[in-house]
Design an enzyme around this catalytic site. Sequence first.
Site, PDB file in Angstrom:
ATOM      1  N   ASN A   9       0.874  -1.172   0.000  1.00 40.02           N
ATOM      2  CA  ASN A   9       0.000   0.000   0.000  1.00 40.02           C
ATOM      3  C   ASN A   9       0.912   1.222   0.000  1.00 40.02           C
ATOM      4  OD1 ASN A   9      -1.760   2.074   0.491  1.00 40.02           O
ATOM      5  ND2 ASN A   9      -2.349   1.393   2.554  1.00 40.02           N
ATOM      6  N   LYS A  11       0.141   4.242  -0.203  1.00 38.86           N
ATOM      7  CA  LYS A  11      -0.481   5.429   0.419  1.00 38.86           C
ATOM      8  C   LYS A  11      -0.284   6.644  -0.497  1.00 38.86           C
ATOM      9  CE  LYS A  11       0.004   3.179   4.827  1.00 38.86           C
ATOM     10  NZ  LYS A  11       0.092   3.282   6.283  1.00 38.86           N
ATOM     11  N   HIS A 100      -9.319   1.303   5.151  1.00 41.30           N
ATOM     12  CA  HIS A 100      -8.017   1.460   5.802  1.00 41.30           C
ATOM     13  C   HIS A 100      -8.169   2.386   7.009  1.00 41.30           C
ATOM     14  CE1 HIS A 100      -3.878   2.601   6.528  1.00 41.30           C
ATOM     15  NE2 HIS A 100      -3.557   1.477   5.921  1.00 41.30           N
ATOM     16  N   GLU A 102      -6.520   4.801   7.954  1.00 37.45           N
ATOM     17  CA  GLU A 102      -6.383   6.232   7.626  1.00 37.45           C
ATOM     18  C   GLU A 102      -7.679   6.777   7.030  1.00 37.45           C
ATOM     19  OE1 GLU A 102      -2.734   5.589   5.497  1.00 37.45           O
ATOM     20  OE2 GLU A 102      -1.863   5.001   7.425  1.00 37.45           O
ATOM     21  N   GLU A 172      -5.077  -4.688  10.635  1.00 39.53           N
ATOM     22  CA  GLU A 172      -4.025  -3.688  10.830  1.00 39.53           C
ATOM     23  C   GLU A 172      -4.288  -2.931  12.130  1.00 39.53           C
ATOM     24  OE1 GLU A 172      -2.084  -2.655   6.780  1.00 39.53           O
ATOM     25  OE2 GLU A 172      -3.711  -1.246   7.138  1.00 39.53           O
ATOM     26  N   GLY A 178       2.900   2.339  10.790  1.00 37.85           N
ATOM     27  CA  GLY A 178       3.872   3.425  10.655  1.00 37.85           C
ATOM     28  C   GLY A 178       4.613   3.756  11.935  1.00 37.85           C
ATOM     29  N   SER A 218       3.742  -2.061  10.275  1.00 32.64           N
ATOM     30  CA  SER A 218       5.194  -2.152  10.485  1.00 32.64           C
ATOM     31  C   SER A 218       5.771  -3.515  10.095  1.00 32.64           C
ATOM     32  CB  SER A 218       5.564  -1.788  11.924  1.00 32.64           C
ATOM     33  OG  SER A 218       5.213  -0.443  12.197  1.00 32.64           O
TER      34      SER A 218
HETATM   35  P1  13P Z   1       3.325   0.434   7.590  1.00 26.92           P
HETATM   36  O1  13P Z   1       3.792  -0.858   7.001  1.00 26.92           O
HETATM   37  O2  13P Z   1       4.062   1.638   7.084  1.00 26.92           O
HETATM   38  O3  13P Z   1       3.253   0.364   9.083  1.00 26.92           O
HETATM   39  O4  13P Z   1       1.815   0.650   7.078  1.00 26.92           O
HETATM   40  C1  13P Z   1       0.917  -0.382   7.209  1.00 26.92           C
HETATM   41  C2  13P Z   1      -0.300  -0.054   6.449  1.00 26.92           C
HETATM   42  O5  13P Z   1      -1.067   0.810   6.830  1.00 26.92           O
HETATM   43  C3  13P Z   1      -0.555  -0.786   5.199  1.00 26.92           C
HETATM   44  O6  13P Z   1      -1.841  -0.557   4.739  1.00 26.92           O
END
Ligand code: 13P
Length: 259
Positions: A9, A11, A100, A102, A172, A178, A218
């Site tokens: 992803n 983002k 997601h 976010e 997640e 992150g 992560s």
């Molecule tokens: P990270 O791998 O940067 O922690 O992000 C995970 C994520 O949100 C994947 O959709």
Amino acid sequence: MRRKLFAGNWKMNLGPNEARALIAELRRELDPQAAHLSRDRDILVAPPFISIPAAAQALAGSSILLGAQNAHFEDQGAFTGEIAPTMLKAFGVSHVILGHSERRHIFGESDELIGKRVAGVIAKRLNAILCVGETLNERDRGATLEVVLRQLQNGLSAVKPEDSKRVIVAYEPVWAIGTGRTATPEQAQEVHAALRESLRDHFGRQPADEIPLLYGGSVTPENVEALIAKPDIDGALVGGASLKAASFAAIVRAGRPTE
Ligand code: 13P
């Protein structure tokens, strides 16, 4: 045996030129092993919408799948700022990440809206990657399973049993995204097992047992092996580590390093 899925992803990173460059590098890493890897796993990248046409071109002839990071539930109309499932399909998108954290926490998407999006993309014969996950506060007060099961049930409420093959679920934990703080394989497995049980109630045992359950938060080349060794962890949804070809390729090869 469920197929594994390793999904990047991206983002809000990588415009069209950068997308082309990363895919070219990824292909240099992974194409020579494509036949070997594709025996038990799929690989997917999900660029920002604006980079999807360039990514589609760069992926021509590759077995790497193309995903999007959201989609609207209707296929056209007065929905400023949204993208329709059919528009994505026109560029070869096969999977759409929905719900997601976010989208939920920064943009206020509700369980109800996410459920409509899931049903909308599946109606257009796309695969939905439904994301669920608890905040740190919810975990600390013991509400993890209640939260993720509510998100799962609402996200899938309009999905018919015959469409179970178009469903992928990604767990997640918000506190792991992150942050460099991964859930332990045991923590993730506990949630995945509960998700699997709930999917069995919704779809029946056998269809539920075929649904890939991804872990995200992560994920790195160092921690992915222990995660996917768990019985209900069928791959990873990767953010930061999917933005570099070397680290994403290493993750994709987890448990299957050489011929
Ligand atoms: P990270 O791998 O940067 O922690 O992000 C995970 C994520 O949100 C994947 O959709």
